[in-house]
Design an enzyme around this catalytic site. Structure first.
Site: not given
Length: 571
Positions: A292, A435-437, A442
């Site tokens: 992230r 992506y990556e949350g 977030q």
């Protein structure tokens, strides 16, 4: 148009002049020998040369050719393998890895700068090593001695690449729905079966082996995220035998065409457990948290690449006379002289420069969290990383997309044509918001999981530290105090688990994150303005065009809290 070119001096200015990184590193016994601006500056210079000469020239051709799938094998665009082999053999992946694992033990901030440069130069190519350090940290902290002996040095050096296999067709953000199974074998390993999607670099020809880290369920595991364990499946076993891992296809995507986004099928593939049974997410989050921060740096780098193209074009393109111009009637001025274009360019520069201050400070805090001899300082660093990382990931990836689109506007019709290259930045940047949350997750993570549970005590402490920092302007201090008061007096009483309308936290999480991002930018620009070498036009652009959004976001949050439970009905 010319390819992106790193400017090592700009990165060094933020690290050393603004953040005084060498002084911070000197406080850490493990980093003290690297608290040398000459040494670190030379590393940044060499990194810039490699990125500019080897990686950046492949960006356009990689996008046009794309990764190619054929009967389960993936061939990367021409030049990609040679560039990657040169990359790892030159030692670039091992910058921040531990010396005992074959790494160089350099500060995380140096690695952060390198990844910003790489993503700006060639997002598709950089997707391949993007998860490398996270996988290394995951094995280092949670792997058995046997796994460390087999894989750690290969991952530290970058000789082998790694993937993070989480998502399934029915399980995206909700990993509790994962169905991939792992059945114990007689030799202590597990037979892993299931299908994973959206796997970046699941198959390619850049390296001789690929290390897959896979979330799966053991027999009898409870439902939901607590039943997940983490497993390691290599593409090739130690004896050279290929694992039962198959790339069924690669996705056709809006952007990052050079990065193969794979559908991976595991057919009773021999797997090794990483960490403890049922604690797969604990081990995997070591990887995800590192990823992230790097995605936040992606946003900064991609925005810088778009700005470079737009700025260069504005310095060459002539159109009508600019307002207030001294040109003679009928003469055309450079569009860089037109206020509308200046506003676009200066606004993006404000985001880039402030983003670097925040991101590099985060990288320094990661080293402080690891290496500071005092527990209290480690706790302060952990607080910063916990609260600021989701802000970086969300706010700067959003700005990368909207800002790249604004930079395309500088080109007019030419920007919509592939020849000029700016449209690729818009297409490539969009995925970083997902992506990556996702950015929405977030925001929920920041407010619901990290701010409200302790009554906003951690956030209040962070804002107090920033407000009291030397050199902060009165308007920044005033805004931070106002934000703190709003959180303390309205947000927490109404939206915490015991409040009057706890579901409202989910409605206003995006505004909350964005407001905090703007506060961090104000802090960063006060730091930048203290240097005689800062960009005065970008400084003015922040306070003139970016900062007013803070008041708007505060008003939106106040309205959401006031509406209470009637918000869904009103909408």
């Amino acid at each position: 148009m010319n390819a992106y070119q790193p400017r090592a001096s700009s990165h060094a200015f933020v690290l050393f002049d603004v953040l005084r990184a060498h002084e911070r590193l000197a406080e850490l016994p493990a980093m003290a020998e690297h608290a040398d601006t000459a040494l670190l500056g030379q590393v940044l210079e060499e990194a810039g040369k490699f990125v500019g000469e080897v990686v950046a020239p492949l960006n356009r051709s990689g996008d046009e050719t794309g990764a190619q799938w054929n009967a389960g094998a993936v061939t990367m665009p021409p030049g990609f393998r040679d560039a990657y082999q040169a990359f790892w053999q030159a030692g670039w992946p091992s910058l921040a890895c531990a010396v005992e694992d074959g790494g160089q033990g350099l500060p995380t901030a140096v690695e952060a700068v390198l990844h910003e440069m790489l993503n700006a130069a060639n997002h598709g190519w950089t997707m391949a090593p993007g998860l490398l350090h996270g996988a290394y940290e995951c094995i280092r902290h949670h792997g058995s001695d046997a796994l460390k002996a087999r894989y750690l040095a290969k991952l530290a050096s970058g000789e082998w690449l790694a993937t993070m296999c989480l998502t399934e067709p029915h399980a995206g953000s909700d990993l509790g729905l994962v169905q991939t199974k792992a059945v114990p074998l007689a030799d202590g390993r597990f037979a892993l079966s299931g299908t994973k999607i959206f796997i970046s670099g699941g198959e390619h020809d850049l390296t001789d082996n690929i290390v897959h880290l896979v979330l799966a369920r053991l027999p009898g595991a409870p439902p939901g995220p607590r039943g997940l364990s983490l497993f390691l499946v290599p593409k090739f076993e130690a004896d050279g035998q290929r694992s039962q891992v198959h790339c069924e296809r690669i996705e056709e995507k809006m952007g990052i065409h050079a990065s193969p986004t794979c559908v991976m099928r595991f057919d009773e593939a021999a797997a090794s457990l990483v960490g403890e049974p049922g604690k797969g997410l604990n081990a995997m989050f070591v990887m995800m948290n590192a990823a992230r921060l790097l995605v936040g740096l992606q946003g900064i780098g991609l925005l810088d690449a778009a700005w470079q193209k737009a700025n260069a074009y504005a310095q060459e393109r002539r159109q009508m006379r600019a307002p207030g111009s001294s040109s003679k009637a009928g003469q055309a001025d450079l569009i860089a002289l037109h206020p509308a274009i200046q506003r676009i360019l200066q606004t993006q520069r404000a985001w880039i420069d402030a983003g670097r201050v925040i991101a590099y400070r985060t990288a320094l805090e990661l080293d402080t969290q690891k290496h500071h001899p005092e527990a209290a300082q480690r706790d302060v660093a952990a607080r910063w990383c916990s609260l600021v990382t989701p802000v970086l990931k969300s706010a700067w990836t959003e700005q990368a997309f909207t800002g790249a689109s604004a930079c395309l506007q500088v080109f007019g019709g030419h920007g919509y044509v592939r020849e000029w290259g700016i449209e690729q930045h818009v297409r490539d940047a969009r995925v970083a918001m997902i992506y990556e949350g996702t950015n929405e997750i977030q925001a929920i993570d920041l407010l619901v999981r990290k701010t409200l549970p302790d009554g906003a005590a951690s956030l209040q402490a962070l804002l107090a530290e920033l407000a009291d920092a030397p050199g902060q302007s009165p308007r920044t201090r005033e805004a931070m105090h106002a934000f703190s008061a709003f959180v303390r007096e309205q947000l927490v009483p109404h939206t915490s688990a015991s409040g009057t309308a706890p579901e409202q936290a989910f409605w206003l999480a995006d505004d909350f994150l964005r407001a905090l991002a703007l506060l961090l930018m104000a802090w960063a620009w006060d730091r930048l303005a203290a240097s005689p070498h800062h960009d005065a036009s970008a400084h003015a652009a922040f306070w003139r065009w970016v900062w007013p959004e803070f008041g708007m976001r505060m008003g939106m949050m106040d309205a959401t809290v006031s509406v209470g439970q009637s918000a869904p009905a009103m909408l």
